[in-house]
Design a protein around this motif. Structure first.
Motif, PDB file in Angstrom:
ATOM      1  N   LYS A  53       0.841  -1.191   0.000  1.00  0.00           N
ATOM      2  CA  LYS A  53       0.000   0.000   0.000  1.00  0.00           C
ATOM      3  C   LYS A  53       0.879   1.245   0.000  1.00  0.00           C
ATOM      4  O   LYS A  53       1.921   1.278   0.650  1.00  0.00           O
ATOM      5  CB  LYS A  53      -0.902   0.016   1.226  1.00  0.00           C
ATOM      6  N   ASP A  54       0.432   2.256  -0.717  1.00  0.00           N
ATOM      7  CA  ASP A  54       1.153   3.512  -0.820  1.00  0.00           C
ATOM      8  C   ASP A  54       0.317   4.603  -0.162  1.00  0.00           C
ATOM      9  O   ASP A  54      -0.299   5.427  -0.833  1.00  0.00           O
ATOM     10  CB  ASP A  54       1.436   3.827  -2.292  1.00  0.00           C
ATOM     11  N   ILE A  55       0.266   4.584   1.166  1.00  0.00           N
ATOM     12  CA  ILE A  55      -0.522   5.557   1.913  1.00  0.00           C
ATOM     13  C   ILE A  55       0.379   6.748   2.206  1.00  0.00           C
ATOM     14  O   ILE A  55       1.404   6.619   2.857  1.00  0.00           O
ATOM     15  CB  ILE A  55      -1.088   4.933   3.201  1.00  0.00           C
ATOM     16  N   ARG A  56      -0.047   7.905   1.706  1.00  0.00           N
ATOM     17  CA  ARG A  56       0.805   9.094   1.797  1.00  0.00           C
ATOM     18  C   ARG A  56       0.282  10.167   2.739  1.00  0.00           C
ATOM     19  O   ARG A  56       0.981  11.145   2.981  1.00  0.00           O
ATOM     20  CB  ARG A  56       1.002   9.692   0.414  1.00  0.00           C
ATOM     21  N   CYS A  57      -0.932  10.027   3.226  1.00  0.00           N
ATOM     22  CA  CYS A  57      -1.440  11.044   4.150  1.00  0.00           C
ATOM     23  C   CYS A  57      -2.429  10.403   5.126  1.00  0.00           C
ATOM     24  O   CYS A  57      -2.933   9.306   4.890  1.00  0.00           O
ATOM     25  CB  CYS A  57      -2.081  12.197   3.387  1.00  0.00           C
ATOM     26  N   PRO A  58      -2.720  11.093   6.230  1.00  0.00           N
ATOM     27  CA  PRO A  58      -3.642  10.549   7.233  1.00  0.00           C
ATOM     28  C   PRO A  58      -5.034  10.246   6.682  1.00  0.00           C
ATOM     29  O   PRO A  58      -5.673   9.297   7.121  1.00  0.00           O
ATOM     30  CB  PRO A  58      -3.704  11.645   8.296  1.00  0.00           C
ATOM     31  N   GLU A 100      -5.831   9.095   3.707  1.00  0.00           N
ATOM     32  CA  GLU A 100      -5.762   7.792   3.050  1.00  0.00           C
ATOM     33  C   GLU A 100      -5.710   6.675   4.079  1.00  0.00           C
ATOM     34  O   GLU A 100      -6.344   5.631   3.904  1.00  0.00           O
ATOM     35  CB  GLU A 100      -4.546   7.728   2.126  1.00  0.00           C
ATOM     36  N   TYR A 101      -4.991   6.880   5.160  1.00  0.00           N
ATOM     37  CA  TYR A 101      -4.934   5.890   6.237  1.00  0.00           C
ATOM     38  C   TYR A 101      -6.332   5.687   6.827  1.00  0.00           C
ATOM     39  O   TYR A 101      -6.787   4.554   6.998  1.00  0.00           O
ATOM     40  CB  TYR A 101      -3.953   6.344   7.317  1.00  0.00           C
ATOM     41  N   GLY A 102      -7.020   6.777   7.122  1.00  0.00           N
ATOM     42  CA  GLY A 102      -8.353   6.683   7.701  1.00  0.00           C
ATOM     43  C   GLY A 102      -9.336   5.975   6.791  1.00  0.00           C
ATOM     44  O   GLY A 102     -10.105   5.118   7.229  1.00  0.00           O
ATOM     45  N   LEU A 103      -9.312   6.323   5.514  1.00  0.00           N
ATOM     46  CA  LEU A 103     -10.223   5.675   4.576  1.00  0.00           C
ATOM     47  C   LEU A 103      -9.904   4.197   4.418  1.00  0.00           C
ATOM     48  O   LEU A 103     -10.798   3.379   4.222  1.00  0.00           O
ATOM     49  CB  LEU A 103     -10.185   6.385   3.223  1.00  0.00           C
ATOM     50  N   ASP A 104      -8.636   3.845   4.521  1.00  0.00           N
ATOM     51  CA  ASP A 104      -8.244   2.442   4.458  1.00  0.00           C
ATOM     52  C   ASP A 104      -8.765   1.687   5.678  1.00  0.00           C
ATOM     53  O   ASP A 104      -9.221   0.555   5.570  1.00  0.00           O
ATOM     54  CB  ASP A 104      -6.720   2.328   4.376  1.00  0.00           C
ATOM     55  N   ILE A 105      -8.729   2.315   6.838  1.00  0.00           N
ATOM     56  CA  ILE A 105      -9.155   1.669   8.082  1.00  0.00           C
ATOM     57  C   ILE A 105     -10.672   1.506   8.150  1.00  0.00           C
ATOM     58  O   ILE A 105     -11.173   0.437   8.441  1.00  0.00           O
ATOM     59  CB  ILE A 105      -8.665   2.463   9.317  1.00  0.00           C
TER      60      ILE A 105
END
Length: 128
Positions: A8-13, A15-20
């Motif tokens: 995964k190429d998560i570059r900002c918070p 994107e992290y939140g939406l992934d979670i």
């Protein structure tokens, strides 16, 4: 469980939140647990509605891995397993409620099976 070929190429918070908590099932599970606090597997499946056992099991494992949901099993016969939100999961519940309110204000559509938790939302007017 599905294993992606690329990391995964998560570059900002965001994107992290939406992934979670993004996606159809994770948000529904979080909302159901926020409303009922503790649910057994069968109760959770009923609350979420129209989810297969496979998707529910995989999604619960992902939410456990991401420290959103706690799985508590009891050494009883028949076996009893309960699920509940932990601190990180409880913190995201109001955010999902806000998203539901925003969506209700901007996405008015006749839906035959509106989820009960979303019906409780007060949708502000777009131009208010």
């Amino acid at each position: 469980m599905y294993q992606p070929k690329l990391e995964k190429d998560i570059r900002c918070p965001l994107e992290y939140g939406l992934d979670i908590f993004g996606g159809k099932w994770k948000s529904r599970i979080i909302r159901a647990l926020a409303a009922k606090e503790v649910l057994r597997y069968s109760q959770l499946r009923h609350e979420v509605g129209n989810i297969t056992d496979a998707f529910l099991a995989v999604t619960l494992k992902e939410l456990q891995r991401d420290e959103i949901v706690l799985r508590k099993s009891y050494d009883e016969i028949p076996p009893r397993v309960e699920y509940q939100l932990i601190e990180k999961g409880k913190f995201v519940a109001p955010i999902l409620q806000s998203i539901c309110q925003w969506a209700g204000a901007y996405h008015k559509q006749e839906v035959t099976h509106t989820w009960a938790h979303c019906q409780k939302s007060d949708y502000p007017e777009k131009n208010a």
